[in-house]
Enzyme design. Structure first.
Site, short mmCIF file in Angstrom:
data_model
loop_
_atom_site.label_atom_id
_atom_site.label_comp_id
_atom_site.label_asym_id
_atom_site.label_seq_id
_atom_site.Cartn_x
_atom_site.Cartn_y
_atom_site.Cartn_z
N GLU A 457 0.84 -1.23 0.00
CA GLU A 457 0.00 0.00 0.00
C GLU A 457 0.86 1.26 0.00
O GLU A 457 0.56 2.22 0.72
CB GLU A 457 -0.94 0.02 1.22
CG GLU A 457 -2.23 -0.73 1.02
CD GLU A 457 -3.19 -0.08 0.03
OE1 GLU A 457 -3.11 1.12 -0.21
OE2 GLU A 457 -4.01 -0.84 -0.52
C1 LIG Z 1 2.84 -9.92 0.81
C2 LIG Z 1 2.57 -8.88 -0.22
C3 LIG Z 1 1.28 -8.67 -0.67
C4 LIG Z 1 1.03 -7.78 -1.70
N1 LIG Z 1 -0.25 -7.67 -2.21
C5 LIG Z 1 -0.43 -6.95 -3.34
C6 LIG Z 1 -1.70 -6.97 -4.02
O1 LIG Z 1 -2.65 -7.62 -3.58
N2 LIG Z 1 -1.82 -6.26 -5.18
C7 LIG Z 1 -0.80 -5.55 -5.70
O2 LIG Z 1 -0.98 -4.93 -6.73
N3 LIG Z 1 0.41 -5.48 -5.07
C8 LIG Z 1 0.61 -6.17 -3.92
N4 LIG Z 1 1.84 -6.15 -3.29
C9 LIG Z 1 2.92 -5.39 -3.90
C10 LIG Z 1 3.35 -4.19 -3.09
O3 LIG Z 1 2.41 -3.18 -3.21
C11 LIG Z 1 4.76 -3.83 -3.60
O4 LIG Z 1 5.65 -4.79 -3.09
C12 LIG Z 1 5.17 -2.44 -3.21
O5 LIG Z 1 4.41 -1.49 -3.89
C13 LIG Z 1 6.65 -2.18 -3.47
O6 LIG Z 1 7.01 -2.54 -4.77
P1 LIG Z 1 8.29 -3.47 -5.00
O7 LIG Z 1 8.14 -4.66 -4.14
O8 LIG Z 1 8.43 -3.67 -6.45
O9 LIG Z 1 9.50 -2.63 -4.43
P2 LIG Z 1 10.25 -1.41 -5.15
O10 LIG Z 1 9.25 -0.47 -5.72
O11 LIG Z 1 11.31 -1.93 -6.02
O12 LIG Z 1 10.89 -0.70 -3.89
C14 LIG Z 1 12.04 -1.20 -3.21
C15 LIG Z 1 12.54 -0.14 -2.24
O13 LIG Z 1 12.90 1.03 -2.96
C16 LIG Z 1 12.23 2.16 -2.49
N5 LIG Z 1 11.90 3.03 -3.61
C17 LIG Z 1 11.27 2.69 -4.75
N6 LIG Z 1 11.14 3.76 -5.54
C18 LIG Z 1 11.70 4.80 -4.90
C19 LIG Z 1 11.86 6.19 -5.19
N7 LIG Z 1 11.40 6.71 -6.32
N8 LIG Z 1 12.48 6.96 -4.28
C20 LIG Z 1 12.93 6.45 -3.12
N9 LIG Z 1 12.81 5.15 -2.79
C21 LIG Z 1 12.19 4.34 -3.66
C22 LIG Z 1 10.98 1.63 -1.81
O14 LIG Z 1 10.50 2.52 -0.79
C23 LIG Z 1 11.47 0.31 -1.23
O15 LIG Z 1 12.06 0.52 0.02
C24 LIG Z 1 2.09 -7.02 -2.23
C25 LIG Z 1 3.38 -7.19 -1.74
C26 LIG Z 1 3.64 -8.12 -0.77
C27 LIG Z 1 5.06 -8.31 -0.31
#
Ligand SMILES: Cc1cc2nc3c(=O)[nH]c(=O)nc-3n(C[C@H](O)[C@H](O)[C@H](O)COP(=O)(O)OP(=O)(O)OC[C@H]3O[C@@H](n4cnc5c(N)ncnc54)[C@H](O)[C@@H]3O)c2cc1C
Length: 605
Positions: A457
């Site tokens: 979220e």
């Molecule tokens: C158990 C679980 C359930 C989930 N359920 C759903 C679901 O039902 N539907 C759905 O659509 N998604 C779901 N998600 C996905 C979740 O919303 C994403 O994991 C989240 O948005 C982060 O994306 P990412 O994992 O690709 O990490 P990334 O976006 O790659 O981020 C990695 C790190 O980099 C940081 N970061 C990224 N971009 C920037 C920036 N521009 N500036 C500074 N820091 C940055 C982030 O804060 C984070 O610390 C779920 C995830 C998990 C783990």
């Protein structure tokens, strides 16, 4: 917990005042209490006893089907039976027209009993509510109503393997399905192709169908995807196709489970990688998952975030409840476990019997911290939920004010409990010592389950960028000014109350510091400089908000005379003595635009 919740709802937030609004006219304090009682009972009987089971027997995919423990089916059947899926909806769609604050309070019992079992239900009611706001009448009737009734469950498919925080980079494509695509009664019909990662509740057999809400891009005339979030549209993609009467047509849609993710926590909720339209289940003679567009092209993200405030407050409240569960377990343990002897003036006397852990000051410090985090987090969540009610049912001025306040408070409602109620879970493990580190006790699972909340979220870092980069500066800082006015009103009351003036002065100084740091961060107007320390800003902002809420709750506790929430003054004292002073360090780097994080070079690590 229930006593504190009742105190916050009634003595502090005055939920009875909502009863004079037409939407809630058929309710009474008794109906509110009976909803809470019912949910507390179902959570205790059908969810809590199976929380460990759904963790240890995590979902298993045999290549054809996903297997879940029977307890998951039973718990969710009981939830559906309770009518809570449609709790906030109108009576004519089978809803209860409950205020948001009561609905969230009632759902909190499920999060505390088993957050992972509750996950399926939260996604379903979120999905259906979104369709009620943005779907066509038939989309509502077919897809939303079936979910409110619990016949089908739902998902939210935003993330992709290469697009998490940056949703503008989604590459799932949606192409018109045939020349008559615009004339399907269920909505403009498209074929979707792409991969969605991390989809919670993306596969199961709890219900006969799954309604996926999917973000995808419609290619332009040149066949290319539009860059940025403006190109994103929203689609209903059912696992099994259905007709206009909400009956299954017998056709399997081209949505395939590529695999389950095996997670640290939240294991009872399946988490999936879904392939849309790869041709595994060709439908109507072709590959491509059939989806029906919701709303206009390009407005998908806006629709998806329509209920963002509620969703984020809900995530925060879930974090609070996990914190509560750990607090209560560690408190009970500390009362029973004899270990060590008190420090007395004469030193320790080994001949004396050991005392329970709870008699040691350091253990009490850790319990106090947990108590302050979880009770404070509960106050924050319920305050924000009450603002949602104001936004929906207050008069125009009150609704506008609530919206502006929610703009700045929502990142806090999501992030503060995710960080500090997770810390509460860590402290709960510490109170149990080595036993806390084993699977013989529940506290380690609460920590693992809660660890998700800083990630989904909108990650912690993204919430921080949203707060400092957008929310506190938008409309010439209207949200921050409004918040400052509310904080000042509480301080004025505290100045007149017994024993609270000192806290009021401390809060006034914290508020000045926060204002100065906000200005300092933006003094050069260079976003890169301001935002390098957005996360310490988020932490400090959250602590100031919590200090304010604690003071306000303290005033309510004085007003309500004998009926004090148990121990409120000690949590209030703890927060001002141990927590609020932390903002000095956080705000110092913000105010001087500390350059280290942005100057740091990759090669220096
Ligand atoms: C158990 C679980 C359930 C989930 N359920 C759903 C679901 O039902 N539907 C759905 O659509 N998604 C779901 N998600 C996905 C979740 O919303 C994403 O994991 C989240 O948005 C982060 O994306 P990412 O994992 O690709 O990490 P990334 O976006 O790659 O981020 C990695 C790190 O980099 C940081 N970061 C990224 N971009 C920037 C920036 N521009 N500036 C500074 N820091 C940055 C982030 O804060 C984070 O610390 C779920 C995830 C998990 C783990």
């Amino acid at each position: 917990m229930r006593q504190t919740m009742d105190f916050l709802l009634h003595d502090w937030l005055g939920v009875a005042s909502l009863l004079s609004r037409p939407r809630f006219a058929d309710h009474s304090e008794e109906t509110f209490a009976s909803v809470l009682d019912t949910c507390e009972r179902i959570a205790r009987e059908k969810f809590a006893p199976f929380n460990r089971l759904c963790d240890t027997q995590e979902p298993h995919f045999d290549g054809q089907r996903v297997h879940l423990p029977q307890a998951t089916h039973d718990a969710l059947a009981a939830y559906v039976q309770s009518g809570m899926l449609a709790a906030m909806q109108d009576y004519d769609v089978g809803g209860m027209q409950l205020p948001c604050v009561i609905e969230m309070a009632a759902n909190a019992f499920f999060s505390k009993a088993s957050v992972a079992l509750g996950g399926y239900a939260m996604l379903t009611s979120g999905n259906a509510s979104l369709l009620m706001a943005h779907g066509t009448p038939l989309q509502r009737e077919v897809f939303a109503h079936a979910q409110f009734a619990g016949r089908w469950f739902g998902t939210m498919c935003l993330s992709e393997p290469q697009a998490g925080s940056s949703l503008s980079d989604v590459t799932t494509r949606a192409e018109p399905d045939g020349a008559d695509f615009e004339f399907d009664a269920l909505g403009p019909r498209y074929r979707l192709r792409g991969n969605k990662m991390w989809i919670s509740a993306g596969e199961h057999e709890i219900t006969q169908n799954i309604v996926h809400l999917v973000l995808a891009k419609i290619p332009g005339a040149d066949g290319k995807l539009v860059a940025g979030t403006r190109g994103i549209s929203l689609f209903i993609v059912p696992k099994h196709l259905v007709d206009e009467k909400a009956q299954l047509t017998g056709e399997r849609n081209d949505v395939a489970l590529a695999g389950l993710n095996h997670k640290l926590g939240y294991r009872g909720t399946t988490n999936t990688l879904l392939n849309f339209g790869e041709g595994r289940f060709p439908v109507r003679g072709a590959a491509g998952a059939i989806g029906y567009r919701v709303g206009k092209p390009g407005e998908g993200l806006r629709a998806m975030f329509h209920m963002m405030n509620e969703a984020r407050i809900g995530v925060g409240l879930g974090a609070v409840m996990l914190g509560y569960a750990g607090y209560e377990e560690s408190l009970q343990y500390a009362r029973q476990r004899p270990q060590g002897r008190p420090i007395t003036g004469a030193g320790k006397d080994a001949a004396q019997p050991q005392v329970p852990l709870i008699q040691h000051a350091d253990i009490k410090r850790m319990l106090l911290a947990q108590k302050a985090y979880v009770e404070g987090g509960l106050a924050l969540s319920l305050y924000c939920a009450r603002l949602v009610d104001e936004q929906h049912t207050g008069d125009a001025a009150a609704a506008a004010e609530a919206s502006t306040l929610l703009d700045v408070l929502t990142p806090i409602a999501k992030s503060w409990p995710s960080e500090w109620c997770l810390e509460a879970n860590s402290l709960a493990i510490q109170v149990l010592g080595g036993y806390g580190y084993t699977r013989d006790f529940g506290v380690e699972q609460y920590w693992r389950d809660n660890r998700l909340n800083m990630i989904h979220e909108g990650t912690h870092g993204i919430q921080a960028l949203d707060l400092l980069g957008r929310k506190v500066v938008m409309q010439q800082g209207a949200g921050l000014k409004l918040l400052a006015a509310r904080i000042s009103a509480t301080i004025e009351k505290a100045n007149l109350a017994t024993g609270l003036a000192e806290h009021g002065a401390q809060l006034a100084s914290a508020m000045r510091q926060l204002g100065a740091a906000t200005q300092g961060a933006w003094a050069t107007g260079v976003p890169e400089e301001a935002l390098a320390n957005a996360t310490p800003y988020l932490q400090a902002f959250g602590h100031v908000v919590l200090a304010w809420l604690w003071l306000d709750v303290g005033l309510a506790a004085q007003r309500s005379g004998g009926d004090l929430a148990p121990g409120n003054p000690s949590s209030l004292r703890y927060f001002y003595a141990y927590e609020l002073p932390k903002i000095d360090a956080w705000l110092a780097v913000v105010a001087r635009r500390e350059a280290l994080p942005r100057e740091m070079q990759d090669a220096w690590f």
